[in-house]
Design an enzyme around this catalytic site. Sequence first.
Site, PDB file in Angstrom:
ATOM      1  N   GLN A   9       0.834  -1.205   0.000  1.00  0.00           N
ATOM      2  CA  GLN A   9       0.000   0.000   0.000  1.00  0.00           C
ATOM      3  C   GLN A   9       0.867   1.252   0.000  1.00  0.00           C
ATOM      4  O   GLN A   9       1.900   1.312   0.653  1.00  0.00           O
ATOM      5  CB  GLN A   9      -0.917  -0.012   1.219  1.00  0.00           C
ATOM      6  CG  GLN A   9      -2.147   0.876   1.053  1.00  0.00           C
ATOM      7  CD  GLN A   9      -3.281   0.446   1.959  1.00  0.00           C
ATOM      8  OE1 GLN A   9      -3.365  -0.688   2.384  1.00  0.00           O
ATOM      9  NE2 GLN A   9      -4.167   1.377   2.267  1.00  0.00           N
ATOM     10  N   SER A  94       3.649  -6.657   2.619  1.00  0.00           N
ATOM     11  CA  SER A  94       2.312  -6.589   3.206  1.00  0.00           C
ATOM     12  C   SER A  94       1.276  -7.141   2.230  1.00  0.00           C
ATOM     13  O   SER A  94       1.326  -8.323   1.891  1.00  0.00           O
ATOM     14  CB  SER A  94       1.987  -5.153   3.649  1.00  0.00           C
ATOM     15  OG  SER A  94       0.805  -5.117   4.402  1.00  0.00           O
ATOM     16  N   LEU A  95       0.344  -6.313   1.723  1.00  0.00           N
ATOM     17  CA  LEU A  95      -0.637  -6.840   0.778  1.00  0.00           C
ATOM     18  C   LEU A  95       0.040  -7.443  -0.448  1.00  0.00           C
ATOM     19  O   LEU A  95      -0.518  -8.303  -1.130  1.00  0.00           O
ATOM     20  CB  LEU A  95      -1.634  -5.759   0.359  1.00  0.00           C
ATOM     21  CG  LEU A  95      -1.207  -4.782  -0.742  1.00  0.00           C
ATOM     22  CD1 LEU A  95      -1.578  -5.288  -2.131  1.00  0.00           C
ATOM     23  CD2 LEU A  95      -1.822  -3.420  -0.525  1.00  0.00           C
ATOM     24  N   ARG A 119      -9.885  -7.768   3.278  1.00  0.00           N
ATOM     25  CA  ARG A 119      -8.768  -7.397   4.150  1.00  0.00           C
ATOM     26  C   ARG A 119      -8.736  -5.884   4.375  1.00  0.00           C
ATOM     27  O   ARG A 119      -8.566  -5.406   5.499  1.00  0.00           O
ATOM     28  CB  ARG A 119      -7.459  -7.871   3.523  1.00  0.00           C
ATOM     29  CG  ARG A 119      -6.200  -7.650   4.359  1.00  0.00           C
ATOM     30  CD  ARG A 119      -5.017  -8.274   3.619  1.00  0.00           C
ATOM     31  NE  ARG A 119      -3.742  -8.162   4.342  1.00  0.00           N
ATOM     32  CZ  ARG A 119      -2.874  -7.170   4.212  1.00  0.00           C
ATOM     33  NH1 ARG A 119      -3.158  -6.138   3.409  1.00  0.00           N
ATOM     34  NH2 ARG A 119      -1.740  -7.161   4.874  1.00  0.00           N
ATOM     35  N   HIS A 203      -0.587  -3.527  10.965  1.00  0.00           N
ATOM     36  CA  HIS A 203       0.489  -4.407  11.449  1.00  0.00           C
ATOM     37  C   HIS A 203       0.856  -4.168  12.910  1.00  0.00           C
ATOM     38  O   HIS A 203       2.017  -4.044  13.269  1.00  0.00           O
ATOM     39  CB  HIS A 203       1.724  -4.291  10.549  1.00  0.00           C
ATOM     40  CG  HIS A 203       1.474  -4.768   9.157  1.00  0.00           C
ATOM     41  ND1 HIS A 203       1.255  -6.097   8.859  1.00  0.00           N
ATOM     42  CD2 HIS A 203       1.371  -4.092   7.998  1.00  0.00           C
ATOM     43  CE1 HIS A 203       1.029  -6.209   7.556  1.00  0.00           C
ATOM     44  NE2 HIS A 203       1.081  -5.008   7.022  1.00  0.00           N
ATOM     45  N   GLN A 252       0.196 -12.238   9.688  1.00  0.00           N
ATOM     46  CA  GLN A 252       0.750 -11.045   9.026  1.00  0.00           C
ATOM     47  C   GLN A 252      -0.056  -9.792   9.347  1.00  0.00           C
ATOM     48  O   GLN A 252       0.487  -8.689   9.401  1.00  0.00           O
ATOM     49  CB  GLN A 252       0.768 -11.292   7.505  1.00  0.00           C
ATOM     50  CG  GLN A 252       1.433 -10.209   6.680  1.00  0.00           C
ATOM     51  CD  GLN A 252       0.667  -9.923   5.400  1.00  0.00           C
ATOM     52  OE1 GLN A 252      -0.530  -9.634   5.436  1.00  0.00           O
ATOM     53  NE2 GLN A 252       1.359  -9.999   4.280  1.00  0.00           N
TER      54      GLN A 252
END
Length: 311
Positions: A9, A94-95, A119, A203, A252
């Site tokens: 992101q 991440s994503l 998500r 996170h 995660q």
Amino acid sequence: MIAFVFPGQGSQKVGMGVELAAASAAARAVFEEVNDALGQDLFAVMREGPEDALTLTENAQPAIMAHSLAIARILEHDFGLSLAAKGEAVAGHSLGEYSALAAVGAFSLADTARLLKLRGRAMQAAVPVGVGGMCALLGADLEKAQALAEAAAQGEVCEVANDNDPGQVVLSGHAGAIARAVDLAKEFGCKRAVPLPVSAPFHCSLMQPAADAMAEALTRTPPRPMALPVYSNFTATLTSDPAAELELLVKQVTGRVRWRESMEAMGAAGITHFVELGGKVVGPMIRKIVSESEQTSLVTMAELEGFAKEL
């Protein structure tokens, strides 16, 4: 040895994918399939904005993935380059781990889009707007960042969210704790602390409701066998086991993105060329981590053509 890496992101921008869609039927097919899976014209938001709609977490996450997967499809269909044939492993920030998994067949494109939409919504819903925050620490290593986080917490949540490279670590948690971290940063040896314009504290342990939502969704749509192994954000180690990867994707959500350690592990495993699909974000980080390596960013058709000719 080549590894394919995928941005997270923040790599979204209005106009993303427009040139690819104009030049390639394979790219158009990706954007159409994502639109159909989500029941919305996401590509119109990618193409025209407005920017605040694109930066919404629930739109940004599937949009970034679609952009990366369009590039993977162009490589395969237009240039005859299979990621599985050319690469040793994949990783995503991440994503971007979902993009990486989709690129190696662990999820279908449609399922990946739906998982990322969920998500994004779940992460946004986990903490009311204004309650959480994040900040980037520049000129700070993990040890300094962890000490600062502990000092700034004062009974609230303040945790390391991203260990990006040797000089950039991101903290996440309650807004008050993040504000204290910004104020205290120089006392702990950080050059600078920059509050990040995010809508939720990603996170960190405040994301547990989102982790629960993803656990349920991934149980319904579990990963399948992968054409290449993936370096997990949560462990910074290689996995090719779909069942293990399901658990790691859940962890995660609340866990630290161990990007620096992941790239160090890839370098130690002999990866010398990192190819970023759909952004120019993780490549500069990798340059600081694995100094004896080459980074290539693929965003435009000209870059794709140049890469295909080199191989």
